[in-house]
Design an enzyme around this catalytic site. Structure first.
Site, PDB file in Angstrom:
ATOM      1  CD  GLU A 154      -6.008   4.771  -0.787  1.00 39.09           C
ATOM      2  OE1 GLU A 154      -7.037   4.693  -1.475  1.00 39.09           O
ATOM      3  OE2 GLU A 154      -6.017   4.700   0.454  1.00 39.09           O
TER       4      GLU A 154
ATOM      5  CE1 TYR B  38      -3.723   2.509   1.131  1.00 39.09           C
ATOM      6  CE2 TYR B  38      -1.880   3.544   2.268  1.00 39.09           C
ATOM      7  CZ  TYR B  38      -3.168   3.598   1.777  1.00 39.09           C
ATOM      8  OH  TYR B  38      -3.903   4.753   1.923  1.00 39.09           O
TER       9      TYR B  38
END
Ligand code: GDP
Ligand code: MN
Length: 434
Positions: A227, A139
């Protein structure tokens, strides 16, 4: 008007703000294109808006393993469900026929996810991509951190569909890195972030380069958030951005025409779009008191004072310098179309616009619209006494005040009365004129 950034920060304190176009969000396939153009590898693919097109794209990809992904501006699509009954907004497919079949069940259906709320988000496109075989899912996110007033990189080796769970249960698995805005992401910083992703040694240099490229996009495109979840390492040690959620600062829209041309208005609140077109700065909130105010500062002060007296604002609405009969009418339409609203509070400071002109506008609009909830008006400034006279001569049941505290207290009290009356199904009439 207040700078948007300040505006946004302040609004974070208010409950349940819808993000909407304060930060422009793009569909994954648009974001992927921006990533690709800036040297961040993404899986091969293309978007379709019809099942036939989905068939053609899958055919031209000419692969045995593909993924079809619903394009709707919400996170958690993988675990989402459709109002068509289909489960999962991300499906593995292996033929053009399957692409078409899923496209039929996804397109123009609502996808309901953890983030979308119960109403879901309409799917306006499907993205068909090459299926990747991944070793690891990490991530990474870059955002502006208000606390340190600097860009912040958030990274974790535990990426994939349960990053929220990781944040809750093992917060230590998520690391943050502050970026010095003047230095940018140095080689050293890029490497430290890359090492945090849990990739094999072979993939670390590519991951570091990806971090730098993501930061370059963050700065040059005026992004507020980048993101990537998952940022994957494939079995052959390539680094790939397999999902992307990019958001952009609407203050910079004038210099990012390409980014803004990707805006999908069908994903935004129609009332807020309508308000913007009428020159109103309007954001829906969860409360019951509809507000019409001139000036963003006064609008926020109004929301605060409503809270102070135990009420809850139903919206933020700044009509700026244009408190004319026309804008008041538009504002009232927007406010009253929200059925939660049990009272309206008009708080206008007559500076350049004179109070008597505002009063005339209010009277005209109130007369011709069928407003059946209490209307509390606080006018202050130029020609306030003429305004008061006009309102009392109008014969309309407008609660008029000069003092903000008194007005706020009154509107909160009236909103509660109407709210309670509605609950027990009693009709309290505030029809205007009485
Ligand atoms: P989100 O649920 O909205 O975040 O949608 P994503 O695009 O992240 O897809 C959900 C999940 O599907 C990802 O976290 C991956 O685990 C998985 N996924 C998507 N595409 C692929 C792929 O090509 N290969 C593999 N192995 N997994 C994939
Ligand atoms: Mn994802």
């Amino acid at each position: 008007m207040l700078p948007r950034s300040l505006f946004a920060r302040r609004l974070v304190n208010a409950t349940a703000i819808r993000q909407q176009c304060r930060n422009l969000s793009l569909h994954e396939y648009r974001s992927a294109q921006i990533l690709k153009e800036n040297g961040v590898p993404v899986p091969k693919g293309a978007a379709a808006t019809t099942p036939e097109q989905a068939y053609e794209i899958a055919k031209s990809l000419n692969l045995e393993d593909m993924v079809i992904k619903a394009q709707a501006l919400t996170g958690g699509r993988g675990k989402g469900v459709f109002d068509s009954g289909l489960k999962g907004g991300v499906k593995l497919i292996s033929s053009p026929f399957e692409a078409k079949m899923y496209a039929e069940q996804m397109l123009h259906h609502k996808l309901i996810t953890k983030q979308s709320g119960p109403a879901g988000k309409e799917v306006t496109a499907v993205y068909i991509v090459e299926r990747e075989f991944v070793r690891r899912e990490a991530y990474i996110c870059i955002l502006m951190d208000r606390g340190s007033q600097a860009p912040l990189i958030v990274a974790s080796s535990q990426g994939g569909m349960d990053i929220e769970g990781v944040a809750k249960e093992t917060p230590d698995a998520i690391k943050t890195f502050k970026v010095d805005i003047h230095q940018g992401v140095t080689d050293e910083l890029a490497l430290s972030v890359a090492k945090e992703l849990g990739f094999s040694a072979k993939a670390v240099p590519k991951a570091a380069e990806t971090v730098k490229n993501l930061y370059k996009i963050f700065i040059t495109k005026d992004a507020t958030q980048i993101e990537i979840n998952p940022l994957a390492e494939t079995t052959d040690h390539e680094v790939l951005a397999m999902d992307a959620k990019l958001a952009f600062d609407d203050n910079a829209s004038f210099r990012q025409p390409e980014v803004w041309s990707y805006r999908d208005l069908s994903q935004e609140d129609p009332d807020e779009i309508e308000a913007a077109n009428a020159g109103l700065n309007f954001i829906k909130l969860d409360g019951t008191i509809g507000c019409l105010v001139n000036g963003a500062g006064l609008a926020m002060a109004t929301m605060d004072i409503i809270k102070l007296y135990g009420g809850d604002p139903a919206n933020f609405l700044d009509c700026g310098g244009g408190a004319t009969a026309k804008t008041i009418e538009k504002a009232f339409e927007l406010i009253t179309s929200d059925h939660k609203v049990t009272a309206i509070f008009v708080n206008i400071f007559g500076g350049i616009v004179r109070c008597d002109d505002i009063a005339k506008g209010l009277i005209a609009v109130t007369r011709h619209m069928n407003i059946n909830i209490p209307l509390v008006v606080r006018l202050q400034g130029t020609n306030v006494s003429e305004a008061k006279q006009l309102i009392s001569d109008s014969g309309l049941k407008i609660f008029s005040y000069e003092d903000l505290d008194e007005a706020a207290e009154k509107v909160c009290q009236l909103a509660k009365v109407v709210e309670m009356a509605r609950k027990i199904d009693v009709n309290v009439s505030f029809e205007l004129p009485l």
